[in-house]
Design an enzyme around this catalytic site. Structure first.
Site, PDB file in Angstrom:
ATOM      1  N   GLN A  63      -6.256  -5.083   9.376  1.00 50.50           N
ATOM      2  CA  GLN A  63      -5.444  -4.094  10.077  1.00 50.50           C
ATOM      3  C   GLN A  63      -4.112  -4.766  10.418  1.00 50.50           C
ATOM      4  OE1 GLN A  63      -4.277  -1.304  10.606  1.00 50.50           O
ATOM      5  NE2 GLN A  63      -6.128  -0.367  11.475  1.00 50.50           N
ATOM      6  N   GLU A  67       0.852  -1.193   0.000  1.00 50.74           N
ATOM      7  CA  GLU A  67       0.000   0.000   0.000  1.00 50.74           C
ATOM      8  C   GLU A  67       0.889   1.245   0.000  1.00 50.74           C
ATOM      9  OE1 GLU A  67      -3.267   0.193   3.064  1.00 50.74           O
ATOM     10  OE2 GLU A  67      -2.058   1.868   3.760  1.00 50.74           O
ATOM     11  N   THR A  97      -3.893   4.771  -0.685  1.00 53.98           N
ATOM     12  CA  THR A  97      -4.799   5.222   0.377  1.00 53.98           C
ATOM     13  C   THR A  97      -5.466   6.552  -0.008  1.00 53.98           C
ATOM     14  OG1 THR A  97      -3.086   6.465   1.514  1.00 53.98           O
ATOM     15  CG2 THR A  97      -3.363   4.173   2.178  1.00 53.98           C
ATOM     16  N   TYR A 137     -10.445  -6.531  11.369  1.00 57.09           N
ATOM     17  CA  TYR A 137      -9.622  -6.157  12.532  1.00 57.09           C
ATOM     18  C   TYR A 137      -9.375  -7.357  13.445  1.00 57.09           C
ATOM     19  CZ  TYR A 137     -10.874  -1.606  10.757  1.00 57.09           C
ATOM     20  OH  TYR A 137     -11.031  -0.530   9.922  1.00 57.09           O
TER      21      TYR A 137
HETATM   22  P1  FAD Z   1     -16.861   0.068   9.272  1.00 56.64           P
HETATM   23  O1  FAD Z   1     -16.820  -1.281   8.699  1.00 56.64           O
HETATM   24  O2  FAD Z   1     -17.971   0.969   8.870  1.00 56.64           O
HETATM   25  O3  FAD Z   1     -16.841  -0.089  10.857  1.00 56.64           O
HETATM   26  C1  FAD Z   1     -16.593   1.038  11.694  1.00 56.64           C
HETATM   27  C2  FAD Z   1     -17.088   0.736  13.100  1.00 56.64           C
HETATM   28  O4  FAD Z   1     -18.514   0.739  13.110  1.00 56.64           O
HETATM   29  C3  FAD Z   1     -16.678  -0.633  13.632  1.00 56.64           C
HETATM   30  O5  FAD Z   1     -16.477  -0.501  15.016  1.00 56.64           O
HETATM   31  C4  FAD Z   1     -17.889  -1.512  13.354  1.00 56.64           C
HETATM   32  O6  FAD Z   1     -17.959  -2.600  14.233  1.00 56.64           O
HETATM   33  C5  FAD Z   1     -19.012  -0.507  13.573  1.00 56.64           C
HETATM   34  N1  FAD Z   1     -20.219  -0.740  12.800  1.00 56.64           N
HETATM   35  C6  FAD Z   1     -20.318  -1.140  11.513  1.00 56.64           C
HETATM   36  N2  FAD Z   1     -21.609  -1.141  11.123  1.00 56.64           N
HETATM   37  C7  FAD Z   1     -22.340  -0.721  12.176  1.00 56.64           C
HETATM   38  C8  FAD Z   1     -23.741  -0.479  12.408  1.00 56.64           C
HETATM   39  N3  FAD Z   1     -24.643  -0.705  11.464  1.00 56.64           N
HETATM   40  N4  FAD Z   1     -24.108  -0.020  13.639  1.00 56.64           N
HETATM   41  C9  FAD Z   1     -23.207   0.220  14.607  1.00 56.64           C
HETATM   42  N5  FAD Z   1     -21.875   0.003  14.444  1.00 56.64           N
HETATM   43  C10 FAD Z   1     -21.453  -0.444  13.246  1.00 56.64           C
HETATM   44  N6  FAD Z   1      -8.568   5.092   6.608  1.00 56.64           N
HETATM   45  C11 FAD Z   1      -8.443   6.141   5.786  1.00 56.64           C
HETATM   46  O7  FAD Z   1      -8.833   7.266   6.155  1.00 56.64           O
HETATM   47  N7  FAD Z   1      -7.895   5.999   4.537  1.00 56.64           N
HETATM   48  C12 FAD Z   1      -7.458   4.807   4.073  1.00 56.64           C
HETATM   49  O8  FAD Z   1      -6.982   4.731   2.927  1.00 56.64           O
HETATM   50  C13 FAD Z   1      -7.563   3.668   4.926  1.00 56.64           C
HETATM   51  N8  FAD Z   1      -7.160   2.441   4.521  1.00 56.64           N
HETATM   52  C14 FAD Z   1      -7.331   1.359   5.359  1.00 56.64           C
HETATM   53  C15 FAD Z   1      -6.946   0.081   4.904  1.00 56.64           C
HETATM   54  C16 FAD Z   1      -7.091  -1.021   5.740  1.00 56.64           C
HETATM   55  C17 FAD Z   1      -6.676  -2.389   5.249  1.00 56.64           C
HETATM   56  C18 FAD Z   1      -7.612  -0.852   7.056  1.00 56.64           C
HETATM   57  C19 FAD Z   1      -7.736  -2.033   7.972  1.00 56.64           C
HETATM   58  C20 FAD Z   1      -8.000   0.404   7.487  1.00 56.64           C
HETATM   59  C21 FAD Z   1      -7.867   1.514   6.660  1.00 56.64           C
HETATM   60  N9  FAD Z   1      -8.271   2.793   7.059  1.00 56.64           N
HETATM   61  C22 FAD Z   1      -8.135   3.862   6.216  1.00 56.64           C
HETATM   62  C23 FAD Z   1      -8.785   3.011   8.414  1.00 56.64           C
HETATM   63  C24 FAD Z   1     -10.323   2.918   8.500  1.00 56.64           C
HETATM   64  O9  FAD Z   1     -10.917   3.958   7.751  1.00 56.64           O
HETATM   65  C25 FAD Z   1     -10.699   3.030   9.962  1.00 56.64           C
HETATM   66  O10 FAD Z   1     -10.240   1.910  10.674  1.00 56.64           O
HETATM   67  C26 FAD Z   1     -12.157   3.333  10.267  1.00 56.64           C
HETATM   68  O11 FAD Z   1     -12.248   3.743  11.634  1.00 56.64           O
HETATM   69  C27 FAD Z   1     -13.116   2.147  10.099  1.00 56.64           C
HETATM   70  O12 FAD Z   1     -13.266   1.834   8.791  1.00 56.64           O
HETATM   71  P2  FAD Z   1     -14.106   0.517   8.352  1.00 56.64           P
HETATM   72  O13 FAD Z   1     -14.191   0.566   6.882  1.00 56.64           O
HETATM   73  O14 FAD Z   1     -13.553  -0.674   8.996  1.00 56.64           O
HETATM   74  O15 FAD Z   1     -15.529   0.890   9.018  1.00 56.64           O
END
Ligand code: FAD
Length: 318
Positions: free
Chosen positions: A211, A19, A50, A180
């Protein structure tokens, strides 16, 4: 080509990918190429780029007041993906965020990706802005990554937000989502987070990238727990080599991950930054060897803008 097709084509052989972060605006793309060049000998089938969300800046006005403006320090993810794709003939995966984007803006990003022949997107929620305690979605944007996966899937079935488009050339994005092994920082439990992950997969996500983690057992247990609740898609481990001593505090604080005791003491006994970097490389090599032996589909490395350590790791493994 889709990431899932790359994995299928590899026929059980573990692939190498990484990445990169877009350059800060005002900088040339050459620095990014200089970091990618040394890694191309390991034949990554895809490279992730990213996206960072917007931030507020405060401009001093003549009347002494402050004017709040929105800025993006590292714009241009899709353009950078296109540039890398065409320069190296490699698939690129733009990260697409909920945070800071309306659904309409997201649709335009996806339409651009389709024009540019980008077959994969990573669907992510993004984090809160630096002044916020909790994530707040744009009021016309997607709230969770799940909603974004649904929007992409809608586009894949020819459903745009507001238009009826007669098209024989629908998008067919392969969708990645985040997982995660030590649970997402906001999630009440690992099990609850896994259920959220399953919702993303059920909505159409094709693969998961994890992660970073420093203890492979966490990854193995996570994969097992995911399989137990019916998540069948590939789960790609994300590996980050520790590069500076400060990571010992920073990574647990930002990502809520544990660092094993032996890695902590190895790093604390280093006398120079170079030694720290070497310990990080050695740890990542050992981690990767065990993951390779377990037959993971891809080893995906977080380069954080510098590739010398990723090259040293890849050289020992691929
Ligand atoms: P989600 O899947 O939406 O989850 C977020 C939280 O909400 C979790 O705690 C989940 O359990 C909870 N949740 C989900 N659905 C619901 C619901 N319906 N009701 C209540 N709770 C719910 N960040 C950046 O800004 N730019 C990047 O390029 C970037 N790349 C990444 C690449 C990887 C491989 C990883 C692992 C992370 C990356 N991140 C990046 C970080 C990521 O944006 C953060 O970790 C963010 O806080 C969560 O993103 P997510 O897509 O996992 O969210």
């Amino acid at each position: 080509m889709k990431i899932t097709e790359h994995i299928k084509k590899a026929n059980g052989k573990t692939l190498f990918s990484f990445e990169v972060i877009p350059p800060k605006k005002g900088n040339n793309i050459q620095e990014l190429y200089d970091n990618i060049n040394p890694l191309m000998e390991f034949k990554p089938p895809f490279i992730d780029v990213t996206t960072s969300r917007e931030e507020f800046v405060y401009i001093h006005k003549e009347n002494g007041l402050l004017d709040r403006k929105i800025t993006r320090m590292r714009p241009g993810t899709v353009g950078i993906c296109a540039a890398i794709k065409h320069k190296y003939d490699v698939d690129t995966v733009p990260h697409v965020l909920c945070g800071g984007f309306t659904k309409e803006e997201t649709e335009y990003v996806l339409v651009d990706c389709q024009y540019l022949g980008i077959d994969n997107v990573m669907a992510l929620r993004g984090d809160a802005m630096s002044h916020q305690k909790y994530f707040e979605p744009n009021h016309e944007g997607n709230h969770y990554a799940l909603d974004l996966v649904r929007q992409i899937q809608n586009l894949n079935s020819g459903k745009y937000l507001h238009d009826v488009v007669e098209s024989s050339n629908k998008s067919d994005f392969c969708i990645g989502v985040a997982g995660y092994p030590e649970k997402h920082i906001e999630s009440p439990s690992l099990q609850s987070d896994l259920k959220r992950l399953k919702e993303k997969v059920d909505a159409g996500a094709d693969y998961v990238v994890t992660q970073m983690f420093f203890d492979n057992q966490k990854y193995f247990q996570f994969v097992q727990a995911a399989r137990d609740i019916g998540i069948k898609v590939p789960i790609i481990p994300g590996i980050k080599p520790i590069a500076v001593e400060r990571h010992l505090q920073l990574l647990p604080q930002v990502f809520k991950i544990d660092i094993p005791e032996s890695l902590i003491s190895n790093i604390e006994s280093c006398k120079t930054n170079k030694e720290v970097r070497n310990v990080g490389i050695e740890w990542a090599i050992e981690q990767s060897k065990e993951l390779l032996a377990a037959g993971v589909p891809v080893l995906h490395y977080y380069s954080m803008g510098k590739s010398d350590n990723i090259k040293a790791i890849a050289k020992a493994l691929f």
